[in-house]
Design an enzyme around this catalytic site. Sequence first.
Site: not given
Length: 667
Positions: A204, A245, A306-307, A408, A453
């Site tokens: 990404e 995304n 997603d999300e 992950y 993150d």
Amino acid sequence: MRSGRRRSTVAALGVVAAVAAALLPTAPAGAREGGAAAPQVLPALREWQAGSGEFRFGAGSRIVLDDADARTTADARRLAGELREVTGRTPQVVTDRPSRPGDILLSQDAGRKADLKDEGYRLESGARLTVTGATSTGVYHGTRTVLQLLRADGTVPGGSATDVPEYRERGVGVCACYIHISLDWFERLMRDMASQKLNQLWIEAKVRSDVDPESAFWGYYTKDEVRQLVRTAERYHIELVPEINSPGHMDTYLEGHPELQLKDKDGTPSPPRLDITRPEAFAYYTSLVDEALDVWDTRSWHMGADEYMIGTAYPDFPQIQAYATEKFGAGATPDDAFVDFVNQVDDHVRADGRTLRVWNDGLLGRNHLVALDQDIAVEHWLGGGGVQKPSSLIAEGREVMNSSYSLYLVRGGYTMQTAKLYDSGWSPLSFEDETLATRPAHLTGAKITMWPDSAAAETENEVEAKAFMPLRFIAQATWGGPRPAPAYEEFEKLARSIGHAPGWADTDRAPLGSGTYQLVGAGRGGKMLAPAGQAAGDTVGFVAGRRAAWEAAVTADGYYTLRSAETGLCLDVERGKRYLGAPIEVGAELTQETCAADKRTQRWQLSADGGALTVVNAISQLQVTARAEDGVAVQTAPDGTRPTRVRALPAPLTNSAHLTTSGSSRP
């Protein structure tokens, strides 16, 4: 990107699923058919039949090509260089000549497609070492095994193996979202992936856009850089899967487009969310997709998906319900509007001959008026909360990839428990909320995924180090076959003994020895890097007539800290816009701050550049440059401004002791 709140709810699920998984077949270390000892390689050979004698690589050994296409020919030439690193000998590459004892014979035989498939190979060891594949990729995978076989003493025991992967997607995911990850890092990753026969890399990343120049703040890759990534992947027989995304996590694009941001019932915009009720929103997203695919030129596209809504957020945006009702009737829900948007993107990419992939968390198990297009592949990372289980998605006839949270590696967050997964016998059948009893045809494989993150919590070199064993674990789990060792401790010992791929360590990470230096702008009349004052938070810049020394110390992860000998403070990036903790603003001024050993923004990458050095921040990946109007040191993007190259001179400054980037300057 994954939300921290979601992670906290699923962290334990991966371990539970792993423990529940059916154990992979386990053979005693090195044993295969008839109890014969098999060569120890990773991933382990699917089967091994012992023979007599041995193959010995020697001074007269050659690489002989038989019916090789251009790609295998190029791979053979690179193999010769890799063998030089592994064995100390460089074999000649020859074609259209009979092989002789001691030769490595690479044979391409399209007639073997039935048994060797697209990626498998046949290995035969005796007087000669023969690798046969139906395709260039199969031959290439065989050469990765050859390099491991010859690493110890240049010999291979006599025998044969037919080595065909169990799963066709054996992957790694890297979210270079919000941050920029260096091309050198990606090259090393793909080199290591290839050594383990991993064949898919999801990225990404933002392509610097000409369609929407407003979105081009740092974190992007230029189109030339993307083309370089594409060439690298092709060299290593790796399929790239790019992503932008949508319709969630779009704040890096929508920051300059408030008119496209979804607004709640009070009129407050949500910068990460694209307003899927507006036709111009779809047109905007697909314009970015078309531009990106023009340079990625891949056969599939990942739209994330997603999300978009977490928990029960839909009621906060009543216009989506109104839109769904108007378009699909009284029984429609906001989920129908969401799935319809995904299907529209699918139609768009399919019209260009490509396939679409999405994450699973937006796909709920309850009935919908709008069904997800069957050709859309789903990567399943999240269980619970009403989302469809893998078995349900597979029953619909769609392809599913295991991208579980338990696989992950999150900067500053959850990191997969590789030892527990290995010892529990984890396989791609184990998802977060379900373990499949048998392998369905539509289960394509599995991948590990790296997320940024807390981007400033770890450097990319630290991520690289902690990914070493996860890479080898997922390679073994997806290639299939007996485990190479009964317990993780022995598995790791084997992996460390094999090490990285040849050529992996080519990058010179520490061109300058630890010591005290003056950093002077390269060229005639160079100005010296110096703090503007004595206090923390003061800027740093290139000034004339000033002598200032910096204590350079090599960090454990291959960077440097630069501490002012005058003030005792460290060079840092504290100013400007930040995303996920990373200082990504181009033009942000550098400052001196209180030194902190664990503060990654105080780590700097020094790279040799024509006898001088360029200085790049380890987290932002932006280069140090003297601002034209006043000499203040700022961080700039490499495609926009030339960095201020510096020479490191021993302190105190002398006329004769110039420390260059080679020879005695090395640690």
